[in-house]
Design a protein around this motif. Structure first.
Motif, mmCIF file in Angstrom:
data_model
loop_
_atom_site.group_PDB
_atom_site.id
_atom_site.type_symbol
_atom_site.label_atom_id
_atom_site.label_comp_id
_atom_site.label_asym_id
_atom_site.label_seq_id
_atom_site.Cartn_x
_atom_site.Cartn_y
_atom_site.Cartn_z
ATOM 1 N N PHE A 277 0.786 -1.240 -0.061
ATOM 2 C CA PHE A 277 0.117 -0.036 0.006
ATOM 3 C C PHE A 277 0.880 1.252 0.000
ATOM 4 C CE2 PHE A 277 -3.464 2.745 1.400
ATOM 5 C CZ PHE A 277 -4.443 2.102 0.769
ATOM 6 N N MET A 278 2.028 1.207 0.367
ATOM 7 C CA MET A 278 2.888 2.292 0.778
ATOM 8 C C MET A 278 3.866 2.573 -0.440
ATOM 9 S SD MET A 278 1.906 3.621 3.601
ATOM 10 C CE MET A 278 2.802 4.747 3.690
ATOM 11 N N LEU A 279 3.938 1.589 -1.401
ATOM 12 C CA LEU A 279 4.776 1.477 -2.590
ATOM 13 C C LEU A 279 4.576 3.056 -3.415
ATOM 14 C CD1 LEU A 279 4.645 -2.109 -4.117
ATOM 15 C CD2 LEU A 279 6.511 -1.019 -2.647
ATOM 16 N N MET A 280 5.621 3.702 -3.527
ATOM 17 C CA MET A 280 5.323 5.107 -4.322
ATOM 18 C C MET A 280 6.207 4.976 -5.534
ATOM 19 S SD MET A 280 3.403 6.624 -2.521
ATOM 20 C CE MET A 280 2.360 6.606 -1.061
ATOM 21 N N SER A 281 7.403 4.693 -5.759
ATOM 22 C CA SER A 281 7.944 4.592 -6.653
ATOM 23 C C SER A 281 8.035 3.257 -7.610
ATOM 24 C CB SER A 281 9.677 4.930 -6.390
ATOM 25 O OG SER A 281 10.172 3.745 -5.884
ATOM 26 N N ALA A 282 8.597 3.430 -9.191
ATOM 27 C CA ALA A 282 8.529 2.517 -9.987
ATOM 28 C C ALA A 282 9.508 1.493 -9.466
ATOM 29 C CB ALA A 282 8.956 2.955 -11.513
ATOM 30 N N GLU A 283 10.675 1.937 -8.915
ATOM 31 C CA GLU A 283 11.852 1.084 -8.344
ATOM 32 C C GLU A 283 11.266 0.233 -7.319
ATOM 33 O OE1 GLU A 283 12.046 4.129 -8.698
ATOM 34 O OE2 GLU A 283 13.220 4.348 -10.539
ATOM 35 N N ALA A 284 10.440 0.888 -6.297
ATOM 36 C CA ALA A 284 9.837 0.233 -4.958
ATOM 37 C C ALA A 284 8.939 -0.792 -5.742
ATOM 38 C CB ALA A 284 9.263 1.054 -3.870
ATOM 39 N N GLU A 285 8.043 -0.491 -6.452
ATOM 40 C CA GLU A 285 7.080 -1.569 -7.199
ATOM 41 C C GLU A 285 7.793 -2.804 -7.804
ATOM 42 O OE1 GLU A 285 4.470 0.551 -9.714
ATOM 43 O OE2 GLU A 285 3.402 1.817 -8.133
ATOM 44 N N ALA A 286 8.824 -2.348 -8.506
ATOM 45 C CA ALA A 286 9.349 -3.415 -9.298
ATOM 46 C C ALA A 286 10.216 -4.335 -8.099
ATOM 47 C CB ALA A 286 10.473 -2.939 -10.095
ATOM 48 N N ALA A 287 10.829 -3.862 -7.169
ATOM 49 C CA ALA A 287 11.501 -4.770 -6.152
ATOM 50 C C ALA A 287 10.260 -5.551 -5.488
ATOM 51 C CB ALA A 287 11.895 -3.846 -5.065
ATOM 52 N N TYR A 288 9.193 -4.980 -5.084
ATOM 53 C CA TYR A 288 8.086 -5.779 -4.428
ATOM 54 C C TYR A 288 7.457 -6.913 -5.540
ATOM 55 C CZ TYR A 288 3.414 -6.731 -2.488
ATOM 56 O OH TYR A 288 2.399 -7.207 -1.677
ATOM 57 N N GLN A 289 7.402 -6.558 -6.636
ATOM 58 C CA GLN A 289 6.799 -7.468 -7.591
ATOM 59 C C GLN A 289 7.697 -8.549 -7.704
ATOM 60 O OE1 GLN A 289 7.115 -6.101 -11.527
ATOM 61 N NE2 GLN A 289 5.301 -6.779 -12.152
ATOM 62 N N GLN A 290 9.148 -8.256 -7.891
ATOM 63 C CA GLN A 290 10.129 -9.536 -7.833
ATOM 64 C C GLN A 290 10.207 -10.292 -6.549
ATOM 65 O OE1 GLN A 290 14.015 -7.535 -8.724
ATOM 66 N NE2 GLN A 290 14.619 -9.528 -9.525
ATOM 67 N N ASN B 149 -5.829 -1.476 -8.675
ATOM 68 C CA ASN B 149 -5.573 -0.957 -9.845
ATOM 69 C C ASN B 149 -3.981 -1.512 -10.191
ATOM 70 O OD1 ASN B 149 -7.915 -0.252 -11.193
ATOM 71 N ND2 ASN B 149 -7.694 1.794 -10.449
ATOM 72 N N LYS B 150 -3.110 -1.096 -8.934
ATOM 73 C CA LYS B 150 -1.876 -1.288 -8.784
ATOM 74 C C LYS B 150 -1.405 -2.724 -8.760
ATOM 75 C CE LYS B 150 0.236 0.382 -5.117
ATOM 76 N NZ LYS B 150 1.053 1.342 -4.039
ATOM 77 N N ALA B 151 -2.305 -3.510 -8.222
ATOM 78 C CA ALA B 151 -1.952 -4.805 -7.877
ATOM 79 C C ALA B 151 -2.325 -5.506 -9.240
ATOM 80 C CB ALA B 151 -3.029 -5.475 -6.693
ATOM 81 N N GLY B 152 -3.483 -5.109 -9.924
ATOM 82 C CA GLY B 152 -3.406 -5.764 -11.251
ATOM 83 C C GLY B 152 -2.560 -5.263 -12.317
#
Length: 167
Positions: free
Chosen positions: A16-29, A66-69
């Motif tokens: 829920f706190m992910l703000m940057s594309a980098e943080a999103e990519a790390a989380y996704q990975q 939307n972000k999760a999808g």
């Protein structure tokens, strides 16, 4: 190194706190590396958030879904049963938004119940009695998208109750 392990302890709030594309990519990975369990934790977090959502939480939850999808466009890779999970959670959230926007906070006190029936079929009426408003709103929102043709669902506030116990 230590940061990545911390993230897996509380997947949903970190998500829920992910703000940057980098943080999103790390989380996704990380979730993809962990597989079923990591994705399940995200889904459980989203489900609990929808269940607990008050009026002001709905827009943030819509963005979170939307972000999760976007981060996990193929949830079926984690489990075949999750093929339509984003649509299902989205429909539940939309139904909850409808309930919250239809019933003003001042009218939410007291006892509520959710009833489902299909008058065209010989089957039991399903009733969830004795609920507070938020539990009733979530049950309504959860079951509403799953209604079959000619089934109905009712969310009702109980005004008067007479209850007896058998002896």
């Amino acid at each position: 190194m230590g940061g990545s392990h911390r993230m897996l302890n509380n997947t949903y709030s970190d998500f829920f706190m992910l703000m940057s594309a980098e943080a999103e990519a790390a989380y996704q990975q990380e979730v993809c590396a962990e597989g079923y369990a990591g994705f399940r934790r995200l889904l459980d977090g989203l489900t609990e958030a929808i269940k607990a959502a008050a009026d002001a939480d709905i827009p943030n939850l819509e963005r979170a879904l939307n972000k999760a999808g976007r981060l996990f466009p193929e949830p079926v890779q984690f489990s075949p049963s999750w093929a339509c999970i984003w649509a299902e959670l989205g429909a539940t959230l939309a139904a909850k938004r409808h309930v919250l926007s239809s019933i003003p906070p001042a009218e939410r006190t007291g006892e509520w119940q959710v009833i489902m029936d299909n008058p065209q079929v010989v089957q039991e009426v399903v009733c969830y009695p004795g609920l507070d408003f938020h539990d009733a709103a979530y049950l309504y929102a959860y079951f509403r998208p799953q209604l079959e043709k000619s089934e109905y669902i009712r969310l009702q506030k109980i005004q008067t109750v007479i209850q007896e116990l058998g002896s």
